[in-house]
Design a protein around this motif. Sequence first.
Motif, short mmCIF file in Angstrom:
data_model
loop_
_atom_site.label_atom_id
_atom_site.label_comp_id
_atom_site.label_asym_id
_atom_site.label_seq_id
_atom_site.Cartn_x
_atom_site.Cartn_y
_atom_site.Cartn_z
N ASN A 265 46.83 -4.09 -6.18
CA ASN A 265 45.52 -3.49 -5.07
C ASN A 265 44.45 -4.20 -5.87
O ASN A 265 43.54 -4.40 -4.51
N ARG A 266 43.84 -3.89 -6.55
CA ARG A 266 42.62 -4.59 -7.21
C ARG A 266 42.32 -6.09 -6.73
O ARG A 266 41.19 -6.35 -6.12
N THR A 267 42.88 -6.71 -7.28
CA THR A 267 43.07 -8.55 -6.92
C THR A 267 43.10 -8.70 -5.31
O THR A 267 41.98 -9.45 -5.12
N PHE A 268 43.67 -8.08 -4.25
CA PHE A 268 44.55 -8.52 -3.02
C PHE A 268 42.68 -7.93 -2.50
O PHE A 268 42.07 -8.75 -1.88
N LYS A 269 41.91 -6.74 -2.65
CA LYS A 269 40.99 -6.59 -2.25
C LYS A 269 39.81 -6.93 -2.43
O LYS A 269 38.58 -7.90 -2.26
N LYS A 270 39.34 -7.18 -3.57
CA LYS A 270 38.45 -8.68 -4.26
C LYS A 270 38.48 -9.73 -3.18
O LYS A 270 37.43 -10.34 -3.44
N LEU A 271 39.84 -10.60 -3.37
CA LEU A 271 40.16 -12.19 -3.02
C LEU A 271 39.63 -11.47 -1.36
O LEU A 271 38.86 -12.86 -0.71
N THR A 272 40.32 -10.67 -0.54
CA THR A 272 40.32 -10.46 1.03
C THR A 272 39.52 -9.53 1.63
O THR A 272 38.65 -9.57 2.53
N GLY A 273 38.44 -8.53 0.90
CA GLY A 273 37.84 -7.70 1.25
C GLY A 273 38.54 -6.14 1.88
O GLY A 273 37.46 -5.43 2.34
N ALA A 274 39.27 -6.30 1.60
CA ALA A 274 40.46 -4.97 2.10
C ALA A 274 41.40 -5.06 0.97
O ALA A 274 42.05 -5.70 0.41
#
Length: 286
Positions: A265-274
Amino acid sequence: MSAREQVIVEYGHEEGEFYLSQVQRTEPFERNNHYHGTYEIYYLLAGRRYYFIKDASYSVAAGDLIFINKYDVHKTSVLGSPQHERIVMNFSDDFLGKDHPLFRPELLRMFVREPHQFRLKPQEQWHVERLLARMAEEARRRDEGFELSLRLLLTELLLFAARLKAEPADAAEDPLSPVHRKIGQVVKHLNAHFSQRLPLPELSTAFGLSPAYLSRTFKKITGFTIVGYQHLMRVREAQSLLAATDDKIADIAVAVGFEQFAHFNRTFKKLTGASPTRYRKLNRRP
Protein backbone atom coordinates in the motif's frame (compact mmCIF):
# COMPACT_ATOMS: atom_id res chain seq x y z
CA MET A 1 12.05 29.89 -18.34
CA SER A 2 15.71 30.98 -18.14
CA ALA A 3 18.40 31.94 -20.62
CA ARG A 4 19.66 28.37 -20.50
CA GLU A 5 16.28 26.98 -21.60
CA GLN A 6 14.11 28.37 -24.37
CA VAL A 7 10.64 26.90 -24.75
CA ILE A 8 9.65 27.23 -28.40
CA VAL A 9 6.27 25.53 -28.10
CA GLU A 10 4.40 23.89 -25.21
CA TYR A 11 0.93 22.43 -25.60
CA GLY A 12 -1.03 20.06 -23.35
CA HIS A 13 0.54 17.71 -20.81
CA GLU A 14 2.19 14.31 -21.20
CA GLU A 15 -0.56 12.34 -19.46
CA GLY A 16 -3.29 14.09 -21.46
CA GLU A 17 -4.71 13.26 -24.89
CA PHE A 18 -1.97 15.14 -26.73
CA TYR A 19 1.24 16.90 -25.69
CA LEU A 20 3.85 18.72 -27.75
CA SER A 21 6.99 20.39 -26.42
CA GLN A 22 9.95 21.89 -28.28
CA VAL A 23 12.84 23.13 -26.12
CA GLN A 24 16.38 24.43 -26.66
CA ARG A 25 18.86 24.03 -23.78
CA THR A 26 22.41 25.29 -23.32
CA GLU A 27 23.20 23.89 -19.85
CA PRO A 28 23.08 20.36 -18.40
CA PHE A 29 19.60 18.91 -18.06
CA GLU A 30 18.61 15.46 -16.87
CA ARG A 31 15.04 14.16 -16.77
CA ASN A 32 14.42 11.76 -13.93
CA ASN A 33 13.39 8.22 -14.75
CA HIS A 34 9.65 8.08 -15.27
CA TYR A 35 6.83 6.43 -17.19
CA HIS A 36 3.35 7.43 -18.26
CA GLY A 37 0.19 6.00 -19.79
CA THR A 38 0.73 7.72 -23.14
CA TYR A 39 2.86 6.93 -26.19
CA GLU A 40 5.95 9.12 -26.60
CA ILE A 41 7.85 10.27 -29.69
CA TYR A 42 11.21 12.00 -29.17
CA TYR A 43 13.12 13.73 -31.95
CA LEU A 44 16.53 15.34 -31.46
CA LEU A 45 16.98 18.41 -33.64
CA ALA A 46 20.49 19.31 -32.44
CA GLY A 47 23.14 17.96 -30.06
CA ARG A 48 23.56 14.53 -28.51
CA ARG A 49 21.79 12.83 -25.62
CA TYR A 50 21.97 9.63 -23.65
CA TYR A 51 18.71 7.70 -23.31
CA PHE A 52 17.84 4.77 -21.07
CA ILE A 53 14.59 3.09 -22.22
CA LYS A 54 13.06 0.03 -20.58
CA ASP A 55 16.20 -2.13 -20.46
CA ALA A 56 18.54 -0.64 -23.05
CA SER A 57 20.85 2.35 -23.40
CA TYR A 58 21.02 4.54 -26.50
CA SER A 59 23.37 7.19 -27.80
CA VAL A 60 21.04 9.66 -29.51
CA ALA A 61 22.30 12.04 -32.22
CA ALA A 62 20.61 14.88 -34.10
CA GLY A 63 18.19 13.38 -36.59
CA ASP A 64 17.35 10.36 -34.44
CA LEU A 65 13.69 9.46 -33.90
CA ILE A 66 12.76 7.59 -30.71
CA PHE A 67 9.50 5.73 -29.95
CA ILE A 68 8.62 4.87 -26.34
CA ASN A 69 5.67 2.66 -25.50
CA LYS A 70 3.14 3.32 -22.78
CA TYR A 71 4.48 2.53 -19.29
CA ASP A 72 8.06 1.92 -20.47
CA VAL A 73 10.47 3.43 -17.97
CA HIS A 74 12.79 5.98 -19.57
CA LYS A 75 15.33 8.65 -18.72
CA THR A 76 17.34 11.16 -20.73
CA SER A 77 20.63 12.76 -19.69
CA VAL A 78 23.74 14.58 -20.90
CA LEU A 79 26.08 13.03 -23.45
CA GLY A 80 29.01 15.29 -24.27
CA SER A 81 28.04 18.94 -24.68
CA PRO A 82 24.84 19.80 -22.80
CA GLN A 83 23.58 22.04 -25.63
CA HIS A 84 20.70 20.43 -27.49
CA GLU A 85 17.25 20.99 -28.98
CA ARG A 86 14.53 18.38 -28.92
CA ILE A 87 10.85 17.82 -29.64
CA VAL A 88 8.75 15.54 -27.41
CA MET A 89 5.26 14.42 -28.31
CA ASN A 90 2.86 12.30 -26.24
CA PHE A 91 -0.58 11.04 -27.22
CA SER A 92 -3.17 8.75 -25.69
CA ASP A 93 -5.27 5.94 -27.08
CA ASP A 94 -8.22 8.32 -26.96
CA PHE A 95 -6.40 10.75 -29.27
CA LEU A 96 -5.53 8.20 -31.95
CA GLY A 97 -6.43 4.79 -30.54
CA LYS A 98 -8.35 1.78 -31.75
CA ASP A 99 -11.75 3.53 -31.60
CA HIS A 100 -10.59 6.43 -33.75
CA PRO A 101 -11.53 6.41 -37.49
CA LEU A 102 -7.89 7.00 -38.48
CA PHE A 103 -6.55 4.14 -36.38
CA ARG A 104 -4.73 1.21 -37.92
CA PRO A 105 -2.81 -1.33 -35.79
CA GLU A 106 0.35 -0.91 -37.86
CA LEU A 107 0.53 2.75 -36.79
CA LEU A 108 1.54 1.72 -33.28
CA ARG A 109 3.85 -1.19 -33.99
CA MET A 110 7.05 0.88 -33.75
CA PHE A 111 6.28 1.48 -30.06
CA VAL A 112 6.73 -2.21 -29.26
CA ARG A 113 9.65 -2.95 -31.57
CA GLU A 114 13.27 -2.93 -30.50
CA PRO A 115 15.46 -1.03 -30.77
CA HIS A 116 13.46 2.07 -29.95
CA GLN A 117 15.70 4.23 -32.13
CA PHE A 118 15.55 5.16 -35.82
CA ARG A 119 18.65 6.86 -37.24
CA LEU A 120 17.18 8.84 -40.12
CA LYS A 121 18.84 9.68 -43.41
CA PRO A 122 18.98 13.38 -44.44
CA GLN A 123 15.90 13.18 -46.68
CA GLU A 124 13.98 11.36 -43.94
CA GLN A 125 15.06 13.97 -41.39
CA TRP A 126 13.74 16.73 -43.64
CA HIS A 127 10.37 15.01 -43.97
CA VAL A 128 10.01 14.41 -40.21
CA GLU A 129 11.10 17.94 -39.33
CA ARG A 130 8.60 19.37 -41.81
CA LEU A 131 5.76 17.39 -40.18
CA LEU A 132 6.86 18.38 -36.67
CA ALA A 133 7.13 22.04 -37.66
CA ARG A 134 3.57 21.97 -39.00
CA MET A 135 2.36 20.34 -35.77
CA ALA A 136 4.18 22.97 -33.68
CA GLU A 137 2.55 25.72 -35.74
CA GLU A 138 -0.91 24.19 -35.27
CA ALA A 139 -0.33 23.93 -31.51
CA ARG A 140 0.86 27.55 -31.35
CA ARG A 141 -1.90 29.11 -33.45
CA ARG A 142 -4.82 26.88 -32.35
CA ASP A 143 -6.99 27.93 -35.27
CA GLU A 144 -10.36 26.31 -35.88
CA GLY A 145 -9.93 22.58 -36.52
CA PHE A 146 -6.34 22.47 -35.22
CA GLU A 147 -6.91 19.27 -33.22
CA LEU A 148 -8.09 17.47 -36.37
CA SER A 149 -5.00 18.76 -38.15
CA LEU A 150 -2.79 17.45 -35.33
CA ARG A 151 -4.40 14.01 -35.65
CA LEU A 152 -3.86 13.98 -39.40
CA LEU A 153 -0.21 15.06 -39.10
CA LEU A 154 0.42 12.52 -36.33
CA THR A 155 -1.10 9.79 -38.50
CA GLU A 156 1.19 10.78 -41.36
CA LEU A 157 4.22 10.69 -39.06
CA LEU A 158 3.30 7.25 -37.69
CA LEU A 159 2.67 5.88 -41.17
CA PHE A 160 6.05 7.21 -42.30
CA ALA A 161 7.73 5.51 -39.33
CA ALA A 162 5.86 2.25 -39.91
CA ARG A 163 7.40 2.09 -43.39
CA LEU A 164 10.94 2.73 -42.20
CA LYS A 165 13.47 -0.08 -42.10
CA ALA A 166 15.33 0.12 -38.82
CA GLU A 167 19.05 0.62 -39.28
CA PRO A 168 21.21 0.37 -36.16
CA ALA A 169 23.49 3.24 -35.28
CA ASP A 170 27.08 2.89 -36.44
CA ALA A 171 28.92 1.04 -33.67
CA ALA A 172 32.00 3.18 -34.30
CA GLU A 173 29.96 6.25 -33.32
CA ASP A 174 28.39 4.63 -30.25
CA PRO A 175 30.07 5.83 -27.04
CA LEU A 176 28.10 3.52 -24.77
CA SER A 177 30.42 1.25 -22.84
CA PRO A 178 30.17 -2.50 -22.17
CA VAL A 179 29.07 -1.52 -18.66
CA HIS A 180 25.91 0.07 -20.09
CA ARG A 181 25.15 -3.17 -21.91
CA LYS A 182 25.83 -5.21 -18.78
CA ILE A 183 23.39 -3.10 -16.79
CA GLY A 184 20.89 -3.55 -19.63
CA GLN A 185 21.19 -7.30 -19.09
CA VAL A 186 20.56 -6.83 -15.37
CA VAL A 187 17.46 -4.74 -16.12
CA LYS A 188 16.11 -7.42 -18.47
CA HIS A 189 16.61 -9.99 -15.72
CA LEU A 190 14.76 -7.79 -13.22
CA ASN A 191 11.93 -7.26 -15.71
CA ALA A 192 11.54 -11.00 -16.18
CA HIS A 193 11.73 -11.87 -12.47
CA PHE A 194 10.38 -8.77 -10.72
CA SER A 195 8.02 -10.76 -8.46
CA GLN A 196 10.84 -12.91 -7.06
CA ARG A 197 13.26 -12.15 -4.24
CA LEU A 198 16.55 -11.14 -5.85
CA PRO A 199 19.14 -10.45 -3.14
CA LEU A 200 21.96 -8.17 -4.26
CA PRO A 201 24.75 -10.72 -3.54
CA GLU A 202 23.04 -13.34 -5.75
CA LEU A 203 22.36 -10.81 -8.49
CA SER A 204 25.94 -9.55 -8.50
CA THR A 205 27.33 -13.09 -8.63
CA ALA A 206 25.05 -13.96 -11.55
CA PHE A 207 26.42 -11.03 -13.57
CA GLY A 208 30.04 -11.20 -12.45
CA LEU A 209 30.10 -7.86 -10.62
CA SER A 210 30.76 -6.96 -7.00
CA PRO A 211 27.64 -5.97 -5.00
CA ALA A 212 28.94 -2.45 -4.38
CA TYR A 213 29.89 -1.87 -8.02
CA LEU A 214 26.60 -3.27 -9.33
CA SER A 215 24.56 -1.15 -6.92
CA ARG A 216 26.49 2.04 -7.69
CA THR A 217 26.59 1.55 -11.47
CA PHE A 218 22.93 0.51 -11.73
CA LYS A 219 21.90 3.73 -9.96
CA LYS A 220 24.19 5.86 -12.14
CA ILE A 221 22.90 4.44 -15.44
CA THR A 222 19.20 3.90 -14.72
CA GLY A 223 18.58 6.51 -12.02
CA PHE A 224 17.07 3.80 -9.78
CA THR A 225 18.35 1.73 -6.92
CA ILE A 226 17.91 -1.97 -7.69
CA VAL A 227 15.21 -2.28 -5.03
CA GLY A 228 13.52 0.89 -6.28
CA TYR A 229 13.42 -0.44 -9.82
CA GLN A 230 12.00 -3.77 -8.67
CA HIS A 231 9.29 -1.94 -6.71
CA LEU A 232 8.43 0.08 -9.80
CA MET A 233 8.02 -3.07 -11.90
CA ARG A 234 5.81 -4.63 -9.23
CA VAL A 235 3.60 -1.55 -8.99
CA ARG A 236 3.27 -1.35 -12.78
CA GLU A 237 2.03 -4.94 -12.87
CA ALA A 238 -0.31 -4.24 -9.95
CA GLN A 239 -1.76 -1.26 -11.85
CA SER A 240 -2.56 -3.52 -14.78
CA LEU A 241 -4.19 -6.16 -12.58
CA LEU A 242 -6.21 -3.60 -10.63
CA ALA A 243 -7.59 -2.12 -13.83
CA ALA A 244 -8.25 -5.35 -15.70
CA THR A 245 -9.28 -7.96 -13.09
CA ASP A 246 -11.59 -8.49 -10.12
CA ASP A 247 -8.80 -10.05 -8.04
CA LYS A 248 -8.64 -9.03 -4.41
CA ILE A 249 -6.09 -6.31 -3.75
CA ALA A 250 -4.33 -8.44 -1.14
CA ASP A 251 -3.97 -11.27 -3.68
CA ILE A 252 -2.56 -8.85 -6.25
CA ALA A 253 0.01 -7.62 -3.73
CA VAL A 254 1.24 -11.19 -3.21
CA ALA A 255 1.16 -11.99 -6.95
CA VAL A 256 3.46 -9.09 -7.84
CA GLY A 257 5.95 -9.93 -5.08
CA PHE A 258 5.10 -7.93 -1.97
CA GLU A 259 5.31 -10.00 1.19
CA GLN A 260 3.60 -7.42 3.40
CA PHE A 261 0.31 -5.79 2.42
CA ALA A 262 1.11 -2.55 4.29
CA HIS A 263 4.38 -2.26 2.35
CA PHE A 264 2.48 -2.75 -0.90
CA ASN A 265 0.00 0.00 0.00
CA ARG A 266 2.73 2.48 0.95
CA THR A 267 4.84 1.77 -2.12
CA PHE A 268 1.89 1.86 -4.51
CA LYS A 269 0.68 5.22 -3.20
CA LYS A 270 4.19 6.69 -3.25
CA LEU A 271 4.70 5.76 -6.91
CA THR A 272 1.21 6.44 -8.29
CA GLY A 273 -0.16 9.11 -5.97
CA ALA A 274 -3.23 7.01 -5.15
CA SER A 275 -4.08 4.05 -2.97
CA PRO A 276 -4.71 0.73 -4.75
CA THR A 277 -8.42 1.02 -3.99
CA ARG A 278 -8.70 4.53 -5.43
CA TYR A 279 -6.56 3.62 -8.44
CA ARG A 280 -8.89 0.72 -9.27
CA LYS A 281 -11.95 2.97 -8.94
CA LEU A 282 -10.48 5.59 -11.31
CA ASN A 283 -9.01 3.22 -13.87
CA ARG A 284 -11.39 0.31 -14.01
CA ARG A 285 -11.67 -1.06 -17.55
CA PRO A 286 -15.13 -2.06 -18.80
